[in-house]
Write a protein that holds these residues in place. Structure first.
Motif, short mmCIF file in Angstrom:
data_model
loop_
_atom_site.label_atom_id
_atom_site.label_comp_id
_atom_site.label_asym_id
_atom_site.label_seq_id
_atom_site.Cartn_x
_atom_site.Cartn_y
_atom_site.Cartn_z
N ALA A 135 0.83 -1.21 0.00
CA ALA A 135 0.00 0.00 0.00
C ALA A 135 0.87 1.26 0.00
O ALA A 135 0.58 2.22 -0.72
CB ALA A 135 -0.93 0.00 1.21
N LEU A 136 1.93 1.24 0.81
CA LEU A 136 2.85 2.39 0.85
C LEU A 136 3.51 2.59 -0.51
O LEU A 136 3.63 3.73 -0.98
CB LEU A 136 3.91 2.19 1.93
CG LEU A 136 3.48 2.50 3.36
CD1 LEU A 136 4.47 1.96 4.36
CD2 LEU A 136 3.32 3.99 3.55
N CYS A 137 3.95 1.48 -1.14
CA CYS A 137 4.59 1.58 -2.46
C CYS A 137 3.64 2.19 -3.49
O CYS A 137 4.03 3.06 -4.27
CB CYS A 137 5.06 0.21 -2.95
SG CYS A 137 6.53 -0.38 -2.07
N LYS A 138 2.37 1.75 -3.48
CA LYS A 138 1.37 2.29 -4.42
C LYS A 138 1.19 3.79 -4.19
O LYS A 138 1.10 4.56 -5.14
CB LYS A 138 0.04 1.56 -4.26
CG LYS A 138 0.03 0.20 -4.90
CD LYS A 138 -1.31 -0.49 -4.73
CE LYS A 138 -1.30 -1.85 -5.40
NZ LYS A 138 -2.52 -2.61 -5.11
N SER A 139 1.14 4.19 -2.94
CA SER A 139 0.98 5.61 -2.59
C SER A 139 2.18 6.42 -3.08
O SER A 139 2.03 7.51 -3.63
CB SER A 139 0.83 5.74 -1.08
OG SER A 139 0.94 7.07 -0.68
N ILE A 140 3.38 5.88 -2.89
CA ILE A 140 4.61 6.57 -3.30
C ILE A 140 4.68 6.69 -4.82
O ILE A 140 5.07 7.73 -5.36
CB ILE A 140 5.86 5.85 -2.73
CG1 ILE A 140 5.88 6.02 -1.20
CG2 ILE A 140 7.15 6.40 -3.33
CD1 ILE A 140 6.81 5.08 -0.47
N ILE A 141 4.27 5.62 -5.54
CA ILE A 141 4.25 5.66 -7.01
C ILE A 141 3.28 6.75 -7.48
O ILE A 141 3.58 7.50 -8.40
CB ILE A 141 3.89 4.28 -7.59
CG1 ILE A 141 5.05 3.30 -7.34
CG2 ILE A 141 3.59 4.38 -9.09
CD1 ILE A 141 4.73 1.84 -7.64
N GLY A 142 2.14 6.86 -6.80
CA GLY A 142 1.17 7.91 -7.13
C GLY A 142 1.75 9.30 -6.93
O GLY A 142 1.59 10.18 -7.78
N THR A 143 2.47 9.48 -5.83
CA THR A 143 3.12 10.77 -5.56
C THR A 143 4.17 11.06 -6.63
O THR A 143 4.26 12.18 -7.14
CB THR A 143 3.77 10.77 -4.16
OG1 THR A 143 2.79 10.47 -3.19
CG2 THR A 143 4.39 12.12 -3.85
N ALA A 144 4.95 10.04 -6.99
CA ALA A 144 5.99 10.21 -8.01
C ALA A 144 5.37 10.62 -9.34
O ALA A 144 5.87 11.52 -10.02
CB ALA A 144 6.79 8.91 -8.17
N ASN A 145 4.27 9.95 -9.73
CA ASN A 145 3.59 10.30 -10.98
C ASN A 145 3.12 11.74 -10.97
O ASN A 145 3.25 12.45 -11.97
CB ASN A 145 2.40 9.36 -11.23
CG ASN A 145 2.84 7.95 -11.60
OD1 ASN A 145 3.96 7.75 -12.05
ND2 ASN A 145 1.96 6.99 -11.37
N SER A 146 2.59 12.20 -9.83
CA SER A 146 2.08 13.57 -9.74
C SER A 146 3.22 14.59 -9.72
O SER A 146 2.98 15.78 -9.89
CB SER A 146 1.18 13.74 -8.53
OG SER A 146 1.94 13.70 -7.35
N MET A 147 4.46 14.12 -9.51
CA MET A 147 5.62 15.02 -9.52
C MET A 147 6.38 14.96 -10.85
O MET A 147 7.37 15.65 -11.03
CB MET A 147 6.59 14.63 -8.39
CG MET A 147 6.05 14.90 -7.00
SD MET A 147 7.15 14.21 -5.75
CE MET A 147 8.59 15.25 -5.92
N GLY A 148 5.93 14.10 -11.76
CA GLY A 148 6.62 13.96 -13.05
C GLY A 148 7.86 13.12 -12.94
O GLY A 148 8.84 13.32 -13.67
#
Length: 155
Positions: A135-148
């Motif tokens: 769950a943490l990894c999915k959240s971090i990937i989402g944050t990374a995507n929103s940061m480009g």
């Protein structure tokens, strides 16, 4: 369990909850710490010593999130959270700022291994303890995507 929490709250009335971002191991009675705690007549030096002792394992200038609960009897408690996911991602990618057009232009790319390491660091946080690494990894990937920041299998 709930009764004991209510009893504790009744004994110690909360004056304020203060949220600060303080560099690791660098809490001083100067701003931003001084005015925030001084306003509630809290012991500045006690906070600085305790905070610096708790954050000595982090590199200097690491922005630590602090949630401090001040009580009416001039005592306080505080919780130190690890830096934000975006800070970890910027450090890992070696960038200063995120993309101005995320989804259109990527500023950097990281591997799944980077994401996993950040997730392991965040899992030590009191608020993330209940979350699975997945769950943490999915959240971090989402944050990374929103940061480009693109997440790839191998660089």
């Amino acid at each position: 369990m709930m009764a004991t929490l209510k009893d504790a709250a009744a004994r110690k009335p909360v004056l304020a909850t203060i949220r600060l971002i303080v560099p690791a191991g660098a809490a001083r009675p100067a701003p931003p710490v001084g005015p925030a705690l001084g306003f509630y007549r809290l012991n500045l030096m006690a906070f600085c010593k305790d905070f610096n002792a708790r954050t000595q394992k982090y590199k200097a200038d690491t922005p630590m999130q602090v949630t401090l609960t001040a009580y009416k009897d001039s005592t306080f408690e505080f919780v130190v959270k690890s830096p934000s996911v975006s800070w970890f991602l910027k450090k890992a990618a070696g960038i200063e700022t995120a993309s101005s057009r995320p989804g259109h232009s990527n500023v950097s790319s990281l591997t799944l291994r980077h994401v996993y390491e950040i997730a392991k660091l965040k899992q030590a946080d009191p608020f993330c303890k209940h979350m699975s690494l997945e769950a943490l990894c999915k959240s971090i990937i989402g944050t990374a995507n929103s940061m480009g920041i693109a997440i790839v299998k191998d660089l």
